[in-house]
Write a protein that holds these residues in place. Structure first.
Motif, short mmCIF file in Angstrom:
data_model
loop_
_atom_site.label_atom_id
_atom_site.label_comp_id
_atom_site.label_asym_id
_atom_site.label_seq_id
_atom_site.Cartn_x
_atom_site.Cartn_y
_atom_site.Cartn_z
N ASN A 470 0.85 -1.20 0.00
CA ASN A 470 0.00 0.00 0.00
C ASN A 470 0.88 1.24 0.00
N PHE A 471 0.39 2.30 -0.60
CA PHE A 471 1.03 3.61 -0.58
C PHE A 471 -0.04 4.66 -0.30
N ILE A 472 0.36 5.74 0.36
CA ILE A 472 -0.50 6.92 0.48
C ILE A 472 0.24 8.10 -0.14
N ALA A 483 -1.12 14.31 -6.28
CA ALA A 483 -1.13 13.13 -5.41
C ALA A 483 -2.06 12.06 -5.97
N LEU A 484 -3.23 12.46 -6.44
CA LEU A 484 -4.16 11.50 -7.05
C LEU A 484 -3.54 10.84 -8.27
N GLU A 485 -2.89 11.64 -9.10
CA GLU A 485 -2.29 11.10 -10.31
C GLU A 485 -1.12 10.17 -9.98
N GLY A 486 -0.32 10.53 -8.97
CA GLY A 486 0.79 9.66 -8.56
C GLY A 486 0.29 8.32 -8.07
N ALA A 487 -0.79 8.33 -7.29
CA ALA A 487 -1.37 7.08 -6.79
C ALA A 487 -1.93 6.25 -7.93
N LEU A 488 -2.58 6.90 -8.89
CA LEU A 488 -3.13 6.17 -10.02
C LEU A 488 -2.03 5.49 -10.83
N LYS A 489 -0.92 6.20 -11.07
CA LYS A 489 0.17 5.61 -11.84
C LYS A 489 0.70 4.35 -11.16
N LEU A 490 0.87 4.41 -9.84
CA LEU A 490 1.41 3.25 -9.12
C LEU A 490 0.44 2.08 -9.21
N LYS A 491 -0.85 2.36 -9.02
CA LYS A 491 -1.86 1.30 -9.12
C LYS A 491 -1.86 0.66 -10.50
N ILE A 493 0.34 0.32 -12.94
CA ILE A 493 1.43 -0.47 -13.53
C ILE A 493 2.15 -1.39 -12.54
N SER A 494 2.02 -1.15 -11.23
CA SER A 494 2.69 -2.04 -10.26
C SER A 494 1.72 -2.97 -9.56
N TYR A 495 0.41 -2.64 -9.62
CA TYR A 495 -0.66 -3.37 -8.94
C TYR A 495 -0.55 -3.25 -7.42
N ILE A 496 0.12 -2.22 -6.95
CA ILE A 496 0.14 -1.89 -5.53
C ILE A 496 -1.04 -0.97 -5.25
N VAL A 593 8.83 -2.00 -12.62
CA VAL A 593 9.86 -2.80 -13.30
C VAL A 593 10.51 -3.76 -12.32
N MET A 594 10.80 -3.27 -11.11
CA MET A 594 11.46 -4.12 -10.11
C MET A 594 10.54 -5.23 -9.59
N ARG A 595 9.25 -5.04 -9.75
CA ARG A 595 8.30 -6.09 -9.36
C ARG A 595 7.96 -7.01 -10.55
N GLY A 596 8.64 -6.79 -11.67
CA GLY A 596 8.48 -7.67 -12.82
C GLY A 596 7.20 -7.45 -13.60
N ARG A 597 6.63 -6.26 -13.53
CA ARG A 597 5.38 -5.98 -14.23
C ARG A 597 5.64 -5.57 -15.68
#
Length: 612
Positions: A470-472, A483-491, A493-496, A593-597
């Motif tokens: 999880n990230f906030i 902040a909303l856009e940063g959270a969306l990007k992480l969701k 492509i990393s599935y976090i 990338v580091m999570r192999g996505r």
């Protein structure tokens, strides 16, 4: 959502179609297939997975043909598998279809066809459509072209289709409604595709089909009619797209390439508009509506996903500079809540592709109420560009990575220019501030280049947080949409799982999530909220949260409070999102990338969302 490629001419069709499908995989990659017509008849080959899986399936098969259709799918009706993949045969296997969109009344059509003895092999609405077309042709003894027109008059929904018929190896029939389809015109050959990327290698002459148009290629001749069989004059345009723009150019992924293209894409979105030497700003698409917008009592911004976040940034900027009330709406919800729209409202519709179905529906509703619609999109000739009264292209260039990066900053740049121009027209900012904003805006591309130099540092931070589930993300003011856009990007492509909040709202609930395992990203640049966000950081650190802070270069306070710091250059407050969003894009990219996505083609997503 899905990708369509078709060809008829003198070349080998299959290699051309497969190459085109790879360029369209950003539109969907659940399955892929081709239909080829040669001396052995009409043959379909299709496979669950990516185009490379289809290529493997095609090994050692006779694929010689100079006419064929191909498809890469984003599933709507029916799970991704070999059977539901396109193309689909008609009942007697004399026709095959590829389809992008949704046929909303497919079930009633299917039930009627079942009663006639039709047997369906898939769960898709697309197979129902090709059965329906064949049924009309047999019942009325009409031409295939007429059967297509008659069928489409009965269809409810959205579609871009191409049909191939075993009875005529020189013929392809295509049609569109609310889903893009472009025709490439070559020397005695024709190309069909969802966008121009599969075509650019062979011709720069293209025709963008309009809604309710049917195109027939037969014996080397092209004819376009509407559903009432009225002849339509084709308008041939020259593509400005270059082949290099849709290739990786040495980068590991399109997403990384597009992140690093932002100094240029932001500059291109200002080119011909901002003249720093003369101190002027002109948006040609806005000129005829400048007076109306300057007098507007309200601006409504509609968009989806990243475009909605760009709209939220614009809300702050328009209200701060132009002093016009702004409402930002999810396009997907807009028409379903009976919104109050007045004839003197100015609606700004934002879409990277210009084909987003929810945004198109919002535009059509607002137009029906008499509002003036201004489009902000990236793709020349797209549906939104044609549906709106006026607009501005972002000129970001092709964005192949599914997770939007350079399109976001280009949208924000165009919207910022609009706000500055309207504020100047209304006299709500001084001439001194107007000139300073133009100067600072012109410097943004160079400052984005500075931020990108921190990529290695961000990569190191990303490595530390690959464990996270999880990230906030927290920001205030203009940095809240970031902040909303940063959270969306992480969701994406990393599935976090990640959430963005206004930093002050953290203590009203989300603070319960904070512990020593929770990464918290603060967008904490120096602006009018700086002291408040310092307090928010202290609240997180008091609960042992691990803090990554995006700060203004030279900040000496926050770096001593947090675990990790990423600096961005100083600029005017309203321009901060153009800089603070860049580190968040890189952080998401490196974590994924580091999570192999597969960062360019994250699961379940597609680039151009042409269904509701």
């Amino acid at each position: 959502m899905c990708g369509i490629v078709a060809y008829v001419g003198h070349r080998e069709a299959c290699p051309l179609i497969l190459k085109g499908l790879k360029r369209l995989e950003y539109r969907g990659y659940d399955s892929a297939g081709v239909a080829l017509l040669n001396g052995e008849g009409l043959k379909i080959y299709k496979k669950k997975g990516k185009v490379v899986d289809l290529e493997n399936e095609l090994q050692n098969k006779d694929l010689h043909a100079t006419v064929g259709i191909g498809h890469t799918r984003w599933a709507t009706h029916g799970e991704p598998n070999d059977v539901n993949a396109h193309p689909h045969y008609s009942n007697h296997k004399k026709l095959a279809i590829i389809h992008n969109g949704i046929i909303e009344n497919y079930d009633s059509l299917k039930q009627a066809l079942l009663k006639k003895g039709h047997e369906f092999r898939s769960q898709t609405d697309s197979e129902v459509l090709v059965h329906f077309i064949e049924d009309i042709q047999q019942e009325t003894n009409c031409s295939l072209e007429e059967a297509v027109r008659l069928a489409l008059q009965e269809v409810v929904g959205a579609y871009a289709i191409v049909l191939i018929s075993e009875d005529d190896p020189t013929q392809l029939i295509a049609a569109r409604k609310s889903s893009p389809l472009v025709i490439g015109v070559g020397e005695n050959e024709f190309f069909f595709a969802s966008d121009a990327t599969p075509i650019i290698e062979y011709t720069k002459d293209v025709i963008y089909l309009d809604d309710n148009q049917v195109a027939l290629v037969r014996q080397g001749e092209l004819k376009i009619v509407n559903l009432e069989n009225e002849r339509q004059a084709p308008y041939i345009q020259k593509l400005e797209l270059e082949l290099e723009a849709i290739e990786k150019g040495g980068y590991d992924h399109f997403m990384l390439k597009e992140i690093f293209e932002q100094p240029r894409s932001i500059a291109d979105s200002m080119r011909g508009r901002v003249n720093r030497e003369e101190g002027t700003l002109q948006l040609g698409g806005l000129s005829d509506y400048m007076d109306k917008l300057a007098e507007a009592k309200r601006i409504i911004i509609v968009g989806c996903g990243t475009s909605w976040h760009a709209g939220l940034v614009a809300e702050y900027i328009f209200e701060e500079l132009a002093r016009i009330p702004v409402e930002v709406e999810y396009a997907s919800e807009f028409r379903y809540r009976n919104p109050i729209i007045n004839a003197d409202d100015f609606v700004i519709a934002i879409s990277q592709s210009g084909e987003t179905a929810d945004t198109l529906a919002a535009i059509q509703l607002a137009k029906s109420k008499g509002a003036t619609i201004f489009g902000v999109c990236n793709v020349v000739g797209s549906s939104i560009a044609r549906e709106t009264h006026a607009g501005a292209y972002t000129h970001a260039g092709p964005e192949i990575g599914v997770a939007s990066t350079k399109a976001f900053t280009a949208q924000v740049t165009v919207l910022t220019q609009m706000a500055i121009a309207i504020a100047h027209k209304r006299g709500s900012i001084t001439e001194e501030l107007y000139q300073q904003l133009l100067l600072d805006l012109s410097a943004i591309p160079q400052k984005v280049g500075q931020v990108l130099k921190a990529a290695d540092r961000i990569k190191e931070i990303a490595y530390i947080f690959t464990y996270a589930r999880n990230f906030i993300y927290l920001g205030r003011g203009l940095n809240f949409p970031v902040a909303l856009e940063g959270a969306l990007k992480l969701k994406e492509i990393s599935y976090i799982h990640a959430e963005g909040y206004p930093a002050a709202e953290m203590k009203h609930g989300p603070i319960a999530l904070i512990d020593e395992d929770m990464p918290v990203v603060f967008i904490a640049t120096k602006d009018s909220s700086y002291e408040k966000i310092v307090s928010n950081i202290q609240e997180v650190k008091a609960r042992k949260g691990r803090v990554i802070a995006i700060v203004t270069e030279g900040d000496e306070l926050i770096p001593n409070m947090v675990d990790f710091v990423i600096e961005v250059p100083e600029t005017h407050d309203i321009l901060i999102p153009l800089l603070s969003s860049i580190p968040l894009q890189l952080l998401s990219y490196y974590v994924a990338v580091m999570r192999g996505r597969n960062v360019d083609q994250p699961r379940n997503l597609a680039k151009s969302v042409t269904v509701e």
